[in-house]
Design an enzyme around this catalytic site. Structure first.
Site, short mmCIF file in Angstrom:
data_model
loop_
_atom_site.label_atom_id
_atom_site.label_comp_id
_atom_site.label_asym_id
_atom_site.label_seq_id
_atom_site.Cartn_x
_atom_site.Cartn_y
_atom_site.Cartn_z
N PHE A 1 -5.81 16.82 2.59
CA PHE A 1 -6.54 15.62 2.98
C PHE A 1 -6.42 15.30 4.46
O PHE A 1 -7.03 14.36 4.95
CB PHE A 1 -6.09 14.41 2.15
N ARG B 1 2.08 8.82 -4.68
CA ARG B 1 3.24 9.58 -4.21
C ARG B 1 2.83 10.56 -3.11
O ARG B 1 3.25 11.71 -3.08
CB ARG B 1 3.90 10.31 -5.38
N HIS C 1 4.81 8.84 0.96
CA HIS C 1 6.26 9.01 1.13
C HIS C 1 6.65 10.40 1.62
O HIS C 1 7.79 10.62 2.01
CB HIS C 1 7.02 8.65 -0.15
N ASN D 1 15.87 11.97 -1.09
CA ASN D 1 15.18 13.18 -1.52
C ASN D 1 14.04 13.53 -0.57
O ASN D 1 13.79 14.70 -0.29
CB ASN D 1 14.65 13.00 -2.94
#
Length: 298
Positions: A190, A205, A208, A255
């Site tokens: 994108f 999601r 992030h 993470n």
């Protein structure tokens, strides 16, 4: 030792042993323990499980008994031997084919995320992901480690579907989306590909993973493609206002540090990204689940 010190030491041991618990769960999924027991006509003893899985008798028995202690399996004694079966937890979330299965996401966590987390201290020192140390892949190629083989790519995509099956309905119900007749769920490249015109763009999601600069660039592209009166729905795990909770979101943010360029953000930080891109009427709504929703209009 006073009771307070005893409680503190117990908590410390629980934290220190957390990686062992994770590995028990990952190993049992990897070996196919839960599928085997789900397909069996009756509970199996450790020798039968070992034989079916091609695993060592001693190791299998240890793993099964640990799974019992973790409430992943249940054990009964028949004819002087322990026999094992899945608990409801395992049948619901750990068996492939269950409508609520999280097996693929757990396998991804064990094969990819866990390997990166071994290098958390280095990630904190350096401020960048650890794919080079973990997999020998340059840190700029964010998804190369996840997509390092076709099987791993499919595992990751199926893992995302695992999570979406449980979380998707809640976040999509956070706002009334009926004013948006044409909805685009953004995927693919994108940053480069032409974005189709739509009334609402869903970024689930996505933000992030990226730096503020790349998020701003993407949001500007979405704004230009969006129809007048349309909007954008951002689905992420929101940090508290002070950035010090919830714990799950903080762990997710670490993470992001070990695996991507990004981080989890507070509602104010998402407003600061959406506003300059042109979006207005930014509303943040917590769902009570893992993921929350942010809706903004053009």
């Amino acid at each position: 030792m006073c009771s307070q010190e005893g409680e503190g030491y117990s908590l410390l041991k629980e934290y220190a042993n957390g990686f062992m618990v994770s590995q028990v769960l990952f190993a049992a999924c990897e070996l196919g323990v839960f599928e085997l027991l789900a397909e069996a006509l009756e509970p199996l003893d450790s020798a039968a499980v070992s034989s079916h899985l091609g695993s060592s008798p001693q190791g299998t028995e240890l793993l099964l008994n640990t799974c019992v202690s973790l409430k992943l399996l249940q054990a009964d004694v028949r004819g002087g031997k322990a026999v094992y079966a899945n608990t409801e937890l395992a049948s619901t979330y750990l068996v492939r084919g269950s409508p609520r299965s999280q097996r693929d996401m757990l396998l991804y966590a064990g094969r990819t995320a866990y390997v990166c987390w071994r290098h958390l201290a280095e990630a904190v020192r350096e401020g960048r992901n650890q794919y080079l140390k973990a997999f020998g892949i340059p840190s700029e190629e964010l998804f190369s480690a996840i997509y390092r083989s076709e099987d791993e790519r499919l595992q990751f995509m199926q893992g995302l579907q695992d999570v979406w099956r449980l979380e998707g309905a809640t976040v999509l119900a956070a706002f009334d989306l009926s004013p948006f007749p044409l909805i685009c769920d953004l995927g693919g490249d994108f940053f480069k590909d032409a974005l189709p015109e739509a009334d609402l763009y869903i970024l689930a999601r996505v933000l992030h993973d990226w730096t503020d600069a790349k998020c701003s660039h993407l949001l500007q592209r979405v704004y230009r493609a969006c129809r007048t009166g349309g909007g954008i729905l951002v689905i992420e795990s929101l940090l508290d206002t002070d950035g010090r909770g919830p714990l799950t979101t903080l762990l997710y943010s670490l993470n992001m540090l070990v695996q991507t360029e990004g981080r989890e953000r507070t509602p104010a930080e998402y407003r600061a990204l959406l506003g300059p891109a042109g979006f207005r009427d930014v509303r943040c709504r917590r769902t009570g689940g893992t993921y929350d929703a942010v809706l903004a209009r053009k």
